[in-house]
Design an enzyme around this catalytic site. Structure first.
Site, PDB file in Angstrom:
ATOM      1  N   GLN A  98       8.784 -23.635 -18.560  1.00 52.13           N
ATOM      2  CA  GLN A  98       9.942 -23.397 -19.419  1.00 52.13           C
ATOM      3  C   GLN A  98       9.572 -23.826 -20.831  1.00 52.13           C
ATOM      4  OE1 GLN A  98      13.463 -26.023 -19.697  1.00 52.13           O
ATOM      5  NE2 GLN A  98      14.642 -24.303 -18.887  1.00 52.13           N
ATOM      6  N   TYR A 168      20.442 -25.178 -27.075  1.00 52.21           N
ATOM      7  CA  TYR A 168      19.127 -25.413 -27.652  1.00 52.21           C
ATOM      8  C   TYR A 168      18.994 -24.464 -28.850  1.00 52.21           C
ATOM      9  CZ  TYR A 168      17.429 -28.427 -23.828  1.00 52.21           C
ATOM     10  OH  TYR A 168      17.229 -29.461 -22.947  1.00 52.21           O
ATOM     11  N   ARG A 344      19.447 -29.029  -7.907  1.00 55.82           N
ATOM     12  CA  ARG A 344      19.758 -30.336  -7.306  1.00 55.82           C
ATOM     13  C   ARG A 344      19.495 -30.379  -5.799  1.00 55.82           C
ATOM     14  NH1 ARG A 344      25.639 -30.192  -9.654  1.00 55.82           N
ATOM     15  NH2 ARG A 344      25.088 -27.982  -9.477  1.00 55.82           N
TER      16      ARG A 344
END
Length: 405
Positions: A98, A168, A344
Site C-alpha cells: 500500500q 490521506y 480484524r
C-alpha cells in the site's frame, strides 16, 4: 457462487483465491524498515490461506507517514521488503504494497517535516498548521508515487494499492471541506480529482502492466461538507475511464474526523485514551465520543454503499468491511464483487481462511471490540490472541499518528 477459493485474475497477476488481507498498519517497523516481526506477520497470514496480503503503510516520502516509524519507500528499504515478499510467496500467496502520502493525517512533529494538505489547516496530530503544496510540489508528489511503485516492483511485490481514502493526501484533495484551493487542483470536482487521477496514471506507467495496480477510495468521508457518494461515484468513473487501475477497493470514513465509519463495532474509547499522556488523555475523554462515533457492527456493513459503485462501474471491485464468514464472501460474489478484503478477523485468527475451507460453518472469533486499534502503538494485534512477548515500540504524544490504513 462457490468460486471464493478458486484462482482469480487481478490485472496481470493471478491470485490463488479471492480473499485479500486488507492494509492495517502493523506497528512493526521502529526504524522505518522491515523487521523480522513484520515478515512473520505477513508470512503467517499468507500461510493462513489468503490470496494476497497487503503491507501497510509504505509512504512515498518521509513526510507522508503518520509517524516516522512507518516505512517510506527508498532504495534502503528494498532488501528488507524483498525478504518479506519472498516469505509470502513461499507460502503461496501474493504480496501487495500500500503506497501513498498521508497528507493532513501525517504527523509533522514525528516526521520533522510539515504535513501537507490542499489548504491550510490546523493538524491536531502534530499540533501545528499544515503546508499547502504548490503546483510543482504536487507534481513531485505524483512522481514520488511512481518511484515508490518502481521500488515495490524491485522488491518483488505483485501489486501496489494506492491510498485514495480516509482523508490521506489524495483523499483530502477530493474533499470539498478540506480543499479550498482556487487553482487547477481545487474548486470543481474535476479539479479536485486531478491529483488522484494523475497519481494513478503515473503509477500505471511506472510499472508498465508488470504488476497489478489497485486503489483504495472513499465512498464517502462521513463528515459534514466532505466527499459524498455521488461525488465519489463520478471520481470512480473517471478513474475507470483512465484505465490505469486493475481494481478499486471501496472504503469510507476519515482518519481525521470519523475513523469508526470504517471500523464499525464498539468504539475503544477507554483503551485509546490510556495510550495518551496527560493532558491529551483528559482532552480525549472530553471529545472521544464525537471522534470515535458508534456504528453498530453487522456483516458486510459497507455493502449498501458499495452497491452504488457496482451498478455504475464495470471494473473489478474489492468489497471491504465486515467480511468474516463464507456466506458473506459468497454474498459479495453474488452481488458482483470480484474480491473481498479482510482485516480484524485475520488479526484474531491468521489461519481463518484455512479453517473455513476445512469447515464451511466456521465462524470468526473476532467480536468487533476494536481493542486492536490502540495496539498500533505497540505492535498491532488482537488482545485476545496469545502472542510472543517482545519489546513494544513506545511512541511519544508527538509521534502518534492515524488509527488505520
Amino acid at each position: 457462487m462457490n468460486d471464493i477459493f478458486a484462482p482469480a485474475t487481478l490485472g496481470p497477476i493471478t491470485l490463488r483465491n479471492r480473499v485479500i488481507k486488507a492494509a492495517t498498519f502493523e506497528g512493526r517497523t521502529p526504524d522505518a524498515l522491515v523487521t523480522p516481526e513484520l515478515i512473520e506477520f505477513h508470512r503467517e497470514v499468507a500461510a493462513g490461506g489468503v490470496g494476497m496480503t497487503t503491507v501497510a503503510y509504505c509512504a512515498v516520502a518521509p513526510g507522508g507517514r503518520t509517524d516516522r516509524h512507518q516505512i517510506w519507500m527508498r532504495p534502503e528499504a528494498v532488501a528488507g521488503l524483498r525478504k518479506l515478499t519472498d516469505a509470502v510467496h513461499a507460502e503461496g500467496a501474493a504480496a501487495c504494497a500500500q503506497i501513498g502520502h498521508a497528507g493532513p493525517v501525517a504527523n509533522a512533529a514525528s516526521n520533522r517535516v510539515p504535513a501537507l494538505a490542499p489548504s491550510r489547516m490546523f493538524n491536531p496530530l502534530g499540533m501545528r498548521f499544515t503546508k499547502t503544496p504548490t503546483i510543482a510540489e504536487i507534481a513531485d508528489t505524483v512522481a514520488a508515487h511512481a518511484d515508490a511503485a518502481r521500488l515495490a516492483e524491485q522488491a518483488g511485490f505483485d501489486a501496489v494499492e494506492i491510498h485514495f481514502g480516509h482523508n490521506y493526501l489524495a483523499s483530502s484533495f477530493l474533499s470539498p471541506v478540506l480543499n479550498r484551493r482556487k487553482d487547477a487542483y481545487g474548486g470543481s470536482l474535476l479539479n479536485r480529482a486531478r491529483m488522484a487521477r494523475e497519481i494513478a496514471c503515473a503509477v500505471a506507467d511506472a510499472v508498465g502492466g508488470r504488476i497489478a495496480v489497485t486503489a483504495k477510495i472513499n465512498m464517502e468521508d462521513g463528515q459534514a461538507g466532505g466527499l459524498t457518494i455521488p461525488q465519489s461515484l463520478q471520481v470512480a468513473a473517471w478513474l475507470e475511464a483512465d484505465g490505469a487501475l486493475d481494481a478499486l477497493e471501496l472504503t469510507a470514513g476519515s482518519s481525521l474526523l470519523n475513523p469508526m465509519m470504517l471500523f464499525h463495532g464498539t468504539p475503544p474509547r477507554r483503551s485509546f485514551a490510556k495510550t495518551l499522556p496527560n493532558p491529551a488523555r483528559l482532552g480525549f475523554r472530553l471529545v472521544g465520543k464525537s471522534f470515535l462515533k458508534e456504528y453498530p457492527y453487522r456483516e458486510a456493513y459497507l455493502l449498501e454503499r458499495a452497491r452504488h459503485f457496482r451498478r455504475a462501474l464495470s471494473m473489478p471491485l474489492i468489497l471491504l468491511g465486515g467480511i468474516t464468514e463464507l456466506d458473506t464472501m459468497r454474498l459479495a460474489r453474488t452481488e458482483g464483487f470480484e474480491f473481498v478484503a479482510m482485516g480484524r478477523a485475520l488479526l484474531r485468527e491468521p489461519n481463518l481462511l484455512r479453517r473455513i475451507r476445512a469447515d464451511e460453518s466456521t465462524r470468526s472469533a473476532c467480536v468487533h471490540c476494536n481493542e486492536c486499534m490502540p495496539t498500533i502503538y505497540t505492535g498491532t494485534r488482537c488482545l485476545y490472541r496469545p502472542t510472543l512477548s517482545r519489546e513494544p515500540i513506545q511512541l511519544t504524544l508527538g509521534e502518534r499518528g492515524g488509527v488505520e490504513s
